[in-house]
Design an enzyme around this catalytic site. Structure first.
Site, PDB file in Angstrom:
ATOM      1  N   GLU A 100      32.074  -5.749  -8.845  1.00 31.68           N
ATOM      2  CA  GLU A 100      32.599  -4.400  -8.645  1.00 31.68           C
ATOM      3  C   GLU A 100      33.659  -4.446  -7.553  1.00 31.68           C
ATOM      4  OE1 GLU A 100      29.183  -2.787  -5.539  1.00 31.68           O
ATOM      5  OE2 GLU A 100      29.080  -2.188  -7.631  1.00 31.68           O
TER       6      GLU A 100
ATOM      7  N   THR B 246       0.818  -1.226   0.000  1.00 31.04           N
ATOM      8  CA  THR B 246       0.000   0.000   0.000  1.00 31.04           C
ATOM      9  C   THR B 246       0.848   1.271   0.000  1.00 31.04           C
ATOM     10  OG1 THR B 246      -0.139  -0.032   2.420  1.00 31.04           O
ATOM     11  CG2 THR B 246      -1.901  -1.136   1.199  1.00 31.04           C
TER      12      THR B 246
ATOM     13  N   LYS C 254      -3.594  -2.277   7.485  1.00 31.65           N
ATOM     14  CA  LYS C 254      -4.657  -2.227   6.474  1.00 31.65           C
ATOM     15  C   LYS C 254      -5.169  -3.619   6.111  1.00 31.65           C
ATOM     16  CE  LYS C 254      -3.140   2.201   4.592  1.00 31.65           C
ATOM     17  NZ  LYS C 254      -2.810   2.992   3.390  1.00 31.65           N
TER      18      LYS C 254
ATOM     19  N   ILE D 136      14.212  -5.159  -1.604  1.00 36.39           N
ATOM     20  CA  ILE D 136      14.603  -4.076  -2.504  1.00 36.39           C
ATOM     21  C   ILE D 136      15.251  -2.925  -1.733  1.00 36.39           C
ATOM     22  CG2 ILE D 136      13.762  -2.444  -4.244  1.00 36.39           C
ATOM     23  CD1 ILE D 136      13.530  -5.417  -5.015  1.00 36.39           C
ATOM     24  N   THR D 137      14.862  -2.725  -0.511  1.00 37.09           N
ATOM     25  CA  THR D 137      15.215  -1.552   0.292  1.00 37.09           C
ATOM     26  C   THR D 137      16.706  -1.226   0.302  1.00 37.09           C
ATOM     27  OG1 THR D 137      13.388  -2.192   1.737  1.00 37.09           O
ATOM     28  CG2 THR D 137      14.891  -0.480   2.550  1.00 37.09           C
TER      29      THR D 137
ATOM     30  N   TYR E  29      20.655  -3.713 -15.930  1.00 36.51           N
ATOM     31  CA  TYR E  29      19.772  -3.217 -16.984  1.00 36.51           C
ATOM     32  C   TYR E  29      20.538  -3.028 -18.292  1.00 36.51           C
ATOM     33  CZ  TYR E  29      17.379  -1.723 -12.662  1.00 36.51           C
ATOM     34  OH  TYR E  29      16.824  -1.665 -11.409  1.00 36.51           O
TER      35      TYR E  29
ATOM     36  N   HIS F 231      27.976   1.715  -4.018  1.00 34.85           N
ATOM     37  CA  HIS F 231      27.500   0.756  -3.043  1.00 34.85           C
ATOM     38  C   HIS F 231      28.344   0.788  -1.774  1.00 34.85           C
ATOM     39  CE1 HIS F 231      25.605  -1.795  -6.468  1.00 34.85           C
ATOM     40  NE2 HIS F 231      24.722  -0.984  -5.931  1.00 34.85           N
TER      41      HIS F 231
END
Length: 300
Positions: free
Chosen positions: A218, A17, A43, A105-106, A170, A256
């Site tokens: 890396e 949400t 929720k 993902i955080t 990507y 990073h």
């Protein structure tokens, strides 16, 4: 075939949400992912409305816990879009519930928290595979996406990709879109992560549809050197590599949190030499790396 996720994977979103959770739920659905609900204790009992890949409006239930979501939906994968301060608790909850794959993902999760959640998963028998934190997640093109990787930059194919860097993930997917990927996995660049290069290499080696592998590393740490040793002893498929950070100044954290060079340890050159000693062809740029892969695929 694929590794870790496919069209049959049932996915829930922790933080469905919230702003990021909602946005990327929509994108994951558009990629064909079978999202079956979300989690937000405040929720619970509500629904969120989205559009699936066929353009049909669907209502996704919001559960009060991961355990409830699994019980009601049979979910096997959770994608966590949770603020850094609450990520450890969200991960513990998913691990306790027995989720098979947890994609975090955080960005900005404290290293101490990452260490604790990884140790906790191990104490529970490593039944939950963790990808991340601070990663773009995992995609099996045309089948399922668990994360934030753009789903329209490549198609299904025979290359496996494992990368520390999201943006380089990507770029490599785009560079090799004419060949396509079995699965692309961004493992994240923090000092402590769940799934490693070696975990992905082992899975790609076992996947009959993956014909060749791209590994992106890396500077910092010794993950690439350990992966090189694993490749030398265990991987029969051709591997090409790229190591970001040849121009990084010594002793300075770059990008990073894990990308820091100490003396001669963790340098791009050291990693390149270790990989080449294991028979991995290493490109000087992402584009050159893609060309090396294209050359290898043409001969298979």
């Amino acid at each position: 075939m694929s590794i870790f996720i496919n069209k049959d994977s049932k996915v829930i979103v922790q933080g469905i949400t919230g702003g990021e959770g909602s946005k990327h739920t929509a994108r994951m659905l558009a990629a064909g992912t079978q999202i079956v609900g979300g989690v937000n204790a405040r929720k619970a009992g509500t629904v969120v409305t989205h559009t699936d890949s066929a353009g049909k409006e669907i209502e996704l239930p919001v559960f009060g816990s991961v355990a409830a979501a699994i019980q009601q939906t049979g979910a096997t994968v959770s994608v966590a879009f949770v603020p850094p301060a609450f990520t450890k608790d969200a991960a513990f909850e998913a691990i306790d519930a027995g989720i098979e794959l947890l994609v975090i993902i955080t960005e900005g999760v404290p290293v101490k928290d990452s260490a604790e959640l990884w140790a906790y998963a191990k104490s529970k028998g490593n039944k939950t595979r963790i990808i991340g934190p601070n990663c773009p997640g995992i995609i099996t093109p045309t089948e399922a996406l668990a994360g934030i990787t753009p789903a329209d930059i490549t198609g299904k194919g025979s290359i496996g990709l494992v990368s520390k860097s999201g943006t380089l993930t990507y770029q490599m997917m785009f560079e090799l879109k004419d060949i396509g990927f079995s699965t692309a996995i961004g493992i994240g660049g923090d000092p402590i992560i769940g799934t490693t290069h070696i975990d992905a290499l082992q899975a790609f080696e076992a996947d009959p549809e993956t014909k060749a592998i791209v590994m992106i590393g890396e500077i910092g740490g010794d993950a690439e050197e350990r992966a090189a040793e694993f490749i030398k002893n265990n991987v029969t498929k051709p591997v090409v590599g790229y190591v970001a950070g040849f121009t990084a100044p010594e002793g300075k954290t770059m990008g990073h949190a894990g990308a820091i060079v100490s003396g001669s340890a963790g340098t791009a050159q050291a990693k390149k030499e270790a990989l080449e000693a294991a028979g991995v062809r290493v490109g000087k740029t992402p584009t050159e790396t893609a060309e090396l892969m294209r050359e290898i695929i043409s001969k298979l």
